[in-house]
Write a protein that holds these residues in place. Structure first.
Motif, PDB file in Angstrom:
ATOM      1  N   TYR A  40       0.802  -1.221   0.000  1.00  9.35           N
ATOM      2  CA  TYR A  40       0.000   0.000   0.000  1.00  9.35           C
ATOM      3  C   TYR A  40       0.838   1.276   0.000  1.00  9.35           C
ATOM      4  O   TYR A  40       0.336   2.351   0.318  1.00  9.35           O
ATOM      5  N   ASN A  41       2.103   1.175  -0.349  1.00 12.08           N
ATOM      6  CA  ASN A  41       2.984   2.350  -0.370  1.00 12.08           C
ATOM      7  C   ASN A  41       2.438   3.445  -1.281  1.00 12.08           C
ATOM      8  O   ASN A  41       2.590   4.626  -0.986  1.00 12.08           O
ATOM      9  N   ASN A  42       1.777   3.069  -2.376  1.00 11.70           N
ATOM     10  CA  ASN A  42       1.217   4.072  -3.281  1.00 11.70           C
ATOM     11  C   ASN A  42       0.071   4.857  -2.639  1.00 11.70           C
ATOM     12  O   ASN A  42      -0.299   5.916  -3.130  1.00 11.70           O
ATOM     13  N   MET A  43      -0.470   4.345  -1.533  1.00 15.77           N
ATOM     14  CA  MET A  43      -1.526   5.030  -0.782  1.00 15.77           C
ATOM     15  C   MET A  43      -0.945   5.747   0.433  1.00 15.77           C
ATOM     16  O   MET A  43      -1.688   6.217   1.285  1.00 15.77           O
ATOM     17  N   CYS A  44       0.396   5.783   0.518  1.00 15.99           N
ATOM     18  CA  CYS A  44       1.107   6.363   1.670  1.00 15.99           C
ATOM     19  C   CYS A  44       0.794   5.612   2.964  1.00 15.99           C
ATOM     20  O   CYS A  44       0.766   6.195   4.046  1.00 15.99           O
ATOM     21  N   ILE A  45       0.548   4.329   2.832  1.00 15.30           N
ATOM     22  CA  ILE A  45       0.390   3.432   3.975  1.00 15.30           C
ATOM     23  C   ILE A  45       1.543   2.444   3.877  1.00 15.30           C
ATOM     24  O   ILE A  45       1.673   1.734   2.881  1.00 15.30           O
ATOM     25  N   TYR A  67     -11.212  -4.908   4.261  1.00 20.39           N
ATOM     26  CA  TYR A  67     -12.158  -5.967   3.969  1.00 20.39           C
ATOM     27  C   TYR A  67     -11.417  -7.294   3.849  1.00 20.39           C
ATOM     28  O   TYR A  67     -10.195  -7.329   3.736  1.00 20.39           O
ATOM     29  N   GLU A  68     -12.196  -8.376   3.904  1.00 18.66           N
ATOM     30  CA  GLU A  68     -11.604  -9.710   3.806  1.00 18.66           C
ATOM     31  C   GLU A  68     -11.681 -10.206   2.371  1.00 18.66           C
ATOM     32  O   GLU A  68     -12.721 -10.101   1.723  1.00 18.66           O
ATOM     33  N   SER A  69     -10.563 -10.708   1.893  1.00 21.85           N
ATOM     34  CA  SER A  69     -10.498 -11.276   0.555  1.00 21.85           C
ATOM     35  C   SER A  69      -9.581 -12.489   0.597  1.00 21.85           C
ATOM     36  O   SER A  69      -8.412 -12.370   0.980  1.00 21.85           O
ATOM     37  N   GLN A  70     -10.112 -13.642   0.238  1.00 13.62           N
ATOM     38  CA  GLN A  70      -9.359 -14.894   0.206  1.00 13.62           C
ATOM     39  C   GLN A  70      -8.637 -15.168   1.527  1.00 13.62           C
ATOM     40  O   GLN A  70      -7.469 -15.547   1.563  1.00 13.62           O
ATOM     41  N   GLY A  71      -9.334 -14.899   2.628  1.00 11.23           N
ATOM     42  CA  GLY A  71      -8.806 -15.223   3.943  1.00 11.23           C
ATOM     43  C   GLY A  71      -7.832 -14.225   4.535  1.00 11.23           C
ATOM     44  O   GLY A  71      -7.250 -14.485   5.580  1.00 11.23           O
ATOM     45  N   GLU A  72      -7.622 -13.087   3.884  1.00  8.33           N
ATOM     46  CA  GLU A  72      -6.729 -12.075   4.469  1.00  8.33           C
ATOM     47  C   GLU A  72      -7.388 -10.704   4.415  1.00  8.33           C
ATOM     48  O   GLU A  72      -8.332 -10.478   3.656  1.00  8.33           O
ATOM     49  N   PHE A  73      -6.902  -9.806   5.248  1.00 11.22           N
ATOM     50  CA  PHE A  73      -7.417  -8.442   5.263  1.00 11.22           C
ATOM     51  C   PHE A  73      -6.736  -7.630   4.172  1.00 11.22           C
ATOM     52  O   PHE A  73      -5.523  -7.723   3.979  1.00 11.22           O
ATOM     53  N   VAL A  74      -7.526  -6.824   3.472  1.00 12.05           N
ATOM     54  CA  VAL A  74      -7.043  -6.007   2.365  1.00 12.05           C
ATOM     55  C   VAL A  74      -7.566  -4.596   2.568  1.00 12.05           C
ATOM     56  O   VAL A  74      -8.657  -4.389   3.110  1.00 12.05           O
ATOM     57  N   ILE A  75      -6.792  -3.608   2.117  1.00 10.89           N
ATOM     58  CA  ILE A  75      -7.207  -2.207   2.193  1.00 10.89           C
ATOM     59  C   ILE A  75      -7.576  -1.745   0.788  1.00 10.89           C
ATOM     60  O   ILE A  75      -6.861  -2.032  -0.176  1.00 10.89           O
ATOM     61  N   GLY A  76      -8.673  -1.017   0.684  1.00  7.38           N
ATOM     62  CA  GLY A  76      -9.075  -0.497  -0.622  1.00  7.38           C
ATOM     63  C   GLY A  76     -10.213   0.499  -0.491  1.00  7.38           C
ATOM     64  O   GLY A  76     -10.787   0.667   0.588  1.00  7.38           O
ATOM     65  N   ARG A  77     -10.540   1.136  -1.595  1.00  5.23           N
ATOM     66  CA  ARG A  77     -11.692   2.046  -1.637  1.00  5.23           C
ATOM     67  C   ARG A  77     -12.964   1.224  -1.743  1.00  5.23           C
ATOM     68  O   ARG A  77     -13.020   0.230  -2.475  1.00  5.23           O
ATOM     69  N   VAL A  94      -4.397   6.735   9.901  1.00  3.30           N
ATOM     70  CA  VAL A  94      -3.203   5.937   9.675  1.00  3.30           C
ATOM     71  C   VAL A  94      -2.092   6.579  10.510  1.00  3.30           C
ATOM     72  O   VAL A  94      -1.769   7.754  10.314  1.00  3.30           O
ATOM     73  N   ILE A  95      -1.559   5.831  11.446  1.00  4.93           N
ATOM     74  CA  ILE A  95      -0.487   6.349  12.303  1.00  4.93           C
ATOM     75  C   ILE A  95       0.815   5.790  11.780  1.00  4.93           C
ATOM     76  O   ILE A  95       1.029   4.569  11.770  1.00  4.93           O
ATOM     77  N   HIS A  96       1.658   6.678  11.325  1.00  6.30           N
ATOM     78  CA  HIS A  96       2.918   6.292  10.684  1.00  6.30           C
ATOM     79  C   HIS A  96       4.080   6.587  11.612  1.00  6.30           C
ATOM     80  O   HIS A  96       4.192   7.695  12.149  1.00  6.30           O
TER      81      HIS A  96
END
Length: 101
Positions: A40-45, A67-77, A94-96
């Protein structure tokens, strides 16, 4: 015996900074998640960042969600995820951590 003058700043002291009050609007529905990928570096995460996820916040099409996708957590719009995906909640902060090189 009391001597001297009162401080001109008396009564204007700053309140303590409360990170929970700033970041958590729904305590019973808020979870914290750590990012463990560079995907997620392109999202500054970044890898190691801490996500504050509010499960009670109303999700809008442009909301950043976990959200959950194929058994793992994913970040998205929200607008880009499949209808059958299980949304965990909206990312509200997001705490960096700044790393020294």
């Amino acid at each position: 015996m009391i001597t001297g003058f009162p401080s001109p700043a008396q009564g204007y002291e700053e309140k303590a900074f409360d990170l929970n009050a700033l970041c958590v609007k729904h305590p019973a529905a808020t979870v914290f998640m750590t990012v463990d990928t560079d995907r997620y570096n392109n999202m500054c995460i970044f890898n190691g960042d801490l996500l504050v996820v509010d499960r009670a916040k109303k999700v809008k099409p442009n909301s950043l969600v976990v959200y959950e996708s194929q058994g793992e957590f994913v970040i998205g719009r929200a607008r880009n995820i499949m209808a059958e995906a299980v949304v965990t909640g909206a990312v509200v902060h997001v705490i960096h951590t700044v790393k020294e090189q």
